[in-house]
Design a protein around this motif. Structure first.
Motif, short mmCIF file in Angstrom:
data_model
loop_
_atom_site.label_atom_id
_atom_site.label_comp_id
_atom_site.label_asym_id
_atom_site.label_seq_id
_atom_site.Cartn_x
_atom_site.Cartn_y
_atom_site.Cartn_z
N SER A 131 0.85 -1.20 0.00
CA SER A 131 0.00 0.00 0.00
C SER A 131 0.88 1.24 0.00
N ALA A 132 1.75 1.34 -0.98
CA ALA A 132 2.65 2.48 -1.06
C ALA A 132 1.86 3.77 -1.20
N SER A 133 2.24 4.77 -0.41
CA SER A 133 1.53 6.05 -0.44
C SER A 133 1.90 6.87 -1.67
N THR A 134 3.09 6.65 -2.21
CA THR A 134 3.52 7.38 -3.39
C THR A 134 3.24 6.54 -4.63
N PRO A 135 2.39 7.03 -5.55
CA PRO A 135 2.09 6.26 -6.75
C PRO A 135 3.35 6.02 -7.57
N PRO A 136 3.55 4.81 -8.07
CA PRO A 136 4.73 4.52 -8.88
C PRO A 136 4.63 5.19 -10.24
N THR A 137 5.75 5.47 -10.85
CA THR A 137 5.74 6.00 -12.20
C THR A 137 5.43 4.88 -13.17
N ALA A 138 5.03 5.27 -14.38
CA ALA A 138 4.65 4.26 -15.37
C ALA A 138 5.82 3.34 -15.70
N ALA A 139 7.03 3.87 -15.57
CA ALA A 139 8.21 3.08 -15.93
C ALA A 139 8.69 2.20 -14.79
N GLN A 140 8.10 2.36 -13.62
CA GLN A 140 8.58 1.61 -12.46
C GLN A 140 7.55 0.60 -11.99
N ALA A 141 7.83 -0.68 -12.23
CA ALA A 141 6.95 -1.73 -11.73
C ALA A 141 7.09 -1.78 -10.21
N LEU A 172 -0.58 -12.64 -11.54
CA LEU A 172 -1.92 -12.79 -10.99
C LEU A 172 -2.92 -12.97 -12.13
N PHE A 173 -3.92 -13.78 -11.90
CA PHE A 173 -4.95 -13.99 -12.90
C PHE A 173 -5.85 -12.77 -12.94
N ASP A 174 -5.99 -12.17 -14.13
CA ASP A 174 -6.81 -10.99 -14.33
C ASP A 174 -8.19 -11.44 -14.75
N PRO A 175 -9.20 -11.30 -13.88
CA PRO A 175 -10.53 -11.83 -14.21
C PRO A 175 -11.22 -11.06 -15.35
N SER A 176 -10.76 -9.86 -15.63
CA SER A 176 -11.40 -9.08 -16.69
C SER A 176 -10.93 -9.51 -18.07
N THR A 177 -9.71 -10.04 -18.16
CA THR A 177 -9.18 -10.50 -19.44
C THR A 177 -9.05 -12.02 -19.51
N GLN A 178 -9.25 -12.69 -18.38
CA GLN A 178 -9.11 -14.15 -18.30
C GLN A 178 -7.71 -14.60 -18.69
N THR A 179 -6.70 -13.78 -18.33
CA THR A 179 -5.31 -14.13 -18.63
C THR A 179 -4.45 -13.85 -17.40
N CYS A 180 -3.22 -14.38 -17.42
CA CYS A 180 -2.27 -14.11 -16.35
C CYS A 180 -1.61 -12.76 -16.60
N SER A 181 -1.66 -11.90 -15.61
CA SER A 181 -1.13 -10.54 -15.73
C SER A 181 0.22 -10.44 -15.04
N THR A 182 1.22 -9.95 -15.78
CA THR A 182 2.55 -9.79 -15.21
C THR A 182 2.94 -8.32 -15.15
N LEU A 183 3.85 -8.00 -14.26
CA LEU A 183 4.32 -6.61 -14.13
C LEU A 183 5.27 -6.24 -15.26
N VAL A 184 6.08 -7.18 -15.70
CA VAL A 184 7.07 -6.91 -16.75
C VAL A 184 6.92 -7.96 -17.86
#
Length: 319
Positions: free
Chosen positions: A79-89, A307-319
Motif C-alpha cells: 500500500s505504497a503512499s507514493t504512486p509509482p511512475t509508469a516506468a517503475q513496476a 496474478l490472474f486478471d478476471p477481466s481478461t481471463q489471462t495471467c497478468s505480469t508486471l514486466v
C-alpha cells in the motif's frame, strides 16, 4: 483438475513449477493442460476481504532481523503512499490487480481493501517444538488479531510442518476468533515455511534449481536470501488467494478442495514470455545480477508471481 497429455519429462517439470496450487488449506500438486485452455474463474457468492485489514506476522523460530525486514518491507510495499511512475513496476501496482475482483462483485460500489503491517510476534524459543501439525499452525495464527486481520505464521528453516515439502509450500485458511465486543469473528491466516534447507527445489524456484526437468541455472535472489525470497513468492501468492477467496467461497476455479486461485492459476509465471522452466523476461539489477519484477519500500526489489486478471481471463505480469 485439467488433464495433462505430454512427455513424462514435461509433466515432471510442470509439477515442479506448479508445486502445490493453493486451496483454502494448501498449495497442492497440480497438473496443467498442455493446450492452455482459458481458465474461467467463478465467483461463489462469498465475501472477499474488505476494509482496513492488519497483517500480523508471527515469526516462529530463529530469523535474523535482516530477514524479518525483507518480509515486513514487502507488506509495507503493498500500500505504497507514493504512486509509482509508469516506468517503475512496483509491489503496489502488482497488488492492484486484485481490485478487479472487487469490481466484478459490485461494479457500482466496489469494496476497498486497505492492507497495513500490524503487530509482529517473535517466538525464538520454539514454544511448540520443531515439528508442527496443521492444528498447531492455526494455534500460532490465533496469537494475532481476532478481527480485521490476516495472521501470517512464518516458520524457520529448521522447523518441520505437517505436509511441508511433501504436498505444500504454504497454506491459507480461516478460523473462528475470540469474541470481540460480544461478537464472534473469523480471522484469515497464512502459513509459509522457509524451504532453504528442506526443499528449495520445490518451494524456492526459480532461486534454486528445480528437482525435476531442465537444470537451468537458478536466478539470483533479489534480497540475496534464497529462503526468504522464496517465502515472499509464496506469501504473495497466498495473500492474493486470501483476499479474493478468504473463506473458501470467493473467487476460484475447479474443486473447492483444491481450487485454482488468483496466483495459483498462473504457476511458474513471473514475466512475459514465461514457459515451463523459464520464469519470463525479468528485470536484472546491474550491480547484483539479481532478477526481480517489482520495486518496494526502502529500496527493496522483489520477484512476485503473475496474478490472474478476471477481466481478461489471462495471467497478468508486471514486466
Amino acid at each position: 483438475m485439467a488433464s495433462f497429455v505430454s512427455t513424462h519429462l514435461f509433466l515432471q517439470l510442470l509439477l515442479v513449477i506448479s508445486f502445490f496450487h493453493f486451496s483454502s488449506a494448501a498449495r497442492r500438486l497440480a497438473e496443467s493442460d498442455a493446450t492452455q485452455q482459458p481458465l474461467l474463474f467463478q465467483y461463489h457468492n462469498g465475501p472477499l476481504l474488505s476494509g482496513k485489514i492488519n497483517i500480523d506476522l508471527i515469526w516462529y523460530g530463529k530469523f535474523k532481523p535482516s530477514q524479518r525486514a525483507i518480509v515486513s518491507d514487502f507488506i509495507t510495499s503493498l500500500s505504497a503512499s507514493t504512486p509509482p511512475t509508469a516506468a517503475q513496476a512496483s509491489v503496489a501496482t502488482w497488488w492492484k490487480t486484485t481490485d478487479k475482483y472487487y469490481h466484478l462483485v459490485n461494479s457500482k460500489k466496489p469494496s476497498a481493501l486497505a492492507l497495513s503491517l500490524g503487530t509482529q510476534i517473535v517466538d525464538e524459543t520454539y514454544s511448540l517444538g520443531k515439528t508442527l501439525s496443521n492444528q498447531q499452525i492455526v494455534a500460532l495464527a490465533s496469537k494475532g488479531g481476532q478481527k480485521n486481520a490476516i495472521n501470517v505464521v512464518l516458520t524457520a528453516a529448521d522447523v518441520a510442518v505437517e505436509g511441508f515439502c511433501m504436498s505444500k509450500c504454504g497454506t491459507h485458511g480461516s478460523s473462528k476468533g475470540a469474541s470481540v465486543d460480544g461478537k464472534s469473528y473469523k480471522f484469515a491466516y497464512i502459513w509459509v515455511g522457509n524451504s532453504e534447507t528442506q526443499c528449495p527445489g520445490q518451494c524456492a524456484w526459480p532461486f534454486h534449481q528445480p528437482i525435476y526437468g531442465p537444470q537451468s541455472p537458478p536466478l539470483v535472489a533479489p534480497n540475496n536470501d534464497v529462503g526468504l525470497d522464496g517465502m515472499v513468492v509464496n506469501l504473495a501468492s497466498l495473500l492474493a488467494g486470501t483476499a479474493t477467496n478468504p473463506f473458501g467461497n470467493g473467487y476460484f476455479q475447479g474443486p473447492k478442495e483444491a481450487p485454482l486461485e488468483a496466483a495459483s492459476a498462473c504457476p511458474g509465471v513471473y514475466g512475459k514470455g514465461a514457459y515451463p522452466g523459464y520464469a519470463g523476461d525479468l528485470l536484472v539489477d546491474p550491480t547484483t545480477g539479481a532478477s526481480y519484477n517489482a520495486n518496494g519500500a526502502n529500496g527493496r526489489k522483489y520477484l512476485l508471481p503473475a496474478l490472474f486478471d478476471p477481466s481478461t481471463q489471462t495471467c497478468s505480469t508486471l514486466v
